[in-house]
Every structure is written in structure tokens, then in C-alpha cells.
Design a protein around this motif. Sequence first.
Motif, PDB file in Angstrom:
ATOM      1  N   ALA A  73       0.933  -1.510   0.193  1.00 41.24           N
ATOM      2  CA  ALA A  73      -0.242  -0.258  -0.183  1.00 41.24           C
ATOM      3  C   ALA A  73       0.444   1.436   0.011  1.00 41.24           C
ATOM      4  N   HIS A  75       1.865   4.720   1.396  1.00 49.14           N
ATOM      5  CA  HIS A  75       1.833   4.493   3.528  1.00 49.14           C
ATOM      6  C   HIS A  75       2.088   6.053   3.495  1.00 49.14           C
ATOM      7  N   GLY A  76       1.601   7.258   3.855  1.00 54.84           N
ATOM      8  CA  GLY A  76       2.400   8.163   4.636  1.00 54.84           C
ATOM      9  C   GLY A  76       3.255   9.041   3.431  1.00 54.84           C
ATOM     10  N   VAL A  89       5.747   3.514   1.876  1.00 54.31           N
ATOM     11  CA  VAL A  89       5.041   2.028   0.929  1.00 54.31           C
ATOM     12  C   VAL A  89       5.202   1.652   2.512  1.00 54.31           C
ATOM     13  N   ALA A  90       4.363   0.773   2.729  1.00 52.37           N
ATOM     14  CA  ALA A  90       3.789  -0.250   3.952  1.00 52.37           C
ATOM     15  C   ALA A  90       3.205  -1.245   3.477  1.00 52.37           C
ATOM     16  N   GLU A 146      -2.703   7.119   3.953  1.00 52.43           N
ATOM     17  CA  GLU A 146      -2.668   4.424   2.999  1.00 52.43           C
ATOM     18  C   GLU A 146      -3.602   4.891   2.077  1.00 52.43           C
ATOM     19  N   SER A 147      -3.171   4.348   1.500  1.00 54.00           N
ATOM     20  CA  SER A 147      -3.836   3.981   0.265  1.00 54.00           C
ATOM     21  C   SER A 147      -4.552   2.662   0.256  1.00 54.00           C
ATOM     22  N   ALA A 149      -5.027  -1.553  -0.018  1.00 49.93           N
ATOM     23  CA  ALA A 149      -3.951  -2.201  -0.074  1.00 49.93           C
ATOM     24  C   ALA A 149      -3.539  -3.482  -1.530  1.00 49.93           C
TER      25      ALA A 149
END
Length: 186
Positions: A73, A75-76, A89-90, A146-147, A149
Motif C-alpha cells: 500500500a 503510506h505516509g 509504502v507499507a 494510506e491507500s 492495499a
Amino acid sequence: MRLFAAVLPPATALAPLAAAVDRLPPAAGLRWTARPGWHLTLAFYGEVPEATVPDLTERLARAARHTPAFPLALHGGGHFGDRALWAGVAGDVTELGHLAERAVAAGRRAGLPGEHRRYRPHLTLARNAAGGPGLAPYASALGAFESPAWTVSELALVRSRLPVSGVAGERPHYEKVAGWPLAQPR
């Protein structure tokens, strides 16, 4: 031709990121990257001789076959000093790092010099001109982003065409030239 290996996030991840970027305050000195070209660079190869491309593509196909699909995902946000603003990314960033290592190794084994620095996964959103604004407030504003996933299922080879017109603000154009499916998750 100027090439790099990348993960291309789907529209389901990019549309919410675009909405978050649209909420950021405008600032003189920031050059926003073109949204159709948003990507996660894995390995930058620079100018690749035509004769080397078949060997590189064979090695990238092998790298894809040795990497299981994985969740990710956007992220940030963050920044590299006051030079570049990015989305992070996460998810399975370990597997993303392995894919980046394999893409770098593919280039090296194909005889390309490449870049040799620690991989820091990010999607570049803007570059800052000298004397432009501090980027910490922009990164902070993206902190909670956060998008949705998605499953990374492809390794892409992308061609970068640099601006040649000399028109101020013109951006590079990115074109996917090949892609290879990742292995099924273990």
C-alpha cells in the motif's frame, strides 16, 4: 534507451494519493511529478545499449519468477532533505526490497553499472528548486495517508524519455516496455 525497473501501482492506490496531494497547499519552487508516470523505482539502469536489452529482459523475467506476489500500500509521506517529497509504502516491504535487489542484480549481470545504494522504497511526488519551500510540512500533511492495499503481481521495465523541447516545466515521459508476472504467493 534510458531504462529502469519498477512496480507500477494500480489506479485504486494512485487515485487516493492524487486526492491527498491535491489537498496540499501550492508552493512556488515545487515541481510536481506527472501522475501518469507515478511508480516505485526498483533499479535505475540509465542508458542501456539496444544489444543489452534482450539479456536484461531475460534476467528480469527470471527475477520476477523468483519473487512471490506480495501485498503493498502507499503510506505516509517523507522527504529527502529539501530536494524531494515522496509517498512511502507499507505492507511486505521486505519482499519489495528482495525484488529491488533482484532487479539491481539483473542489471549488473547484464553488464550495466547501475546505482549501488541502500534501497529506500518511495514514490516521488515533487522535486524542489533551490530556495523552494521546506518539505517537512508537506510530508507531515501526508503522514496519515494510506491507500487501499493491492497485490504486487508484476515487475515492469520502463523507458524514461527526458524532455528535449527546453520548455520550462516539461517533465520526463515514462513508457512501460515490458512486464513479467511474479510467482504465485507461497
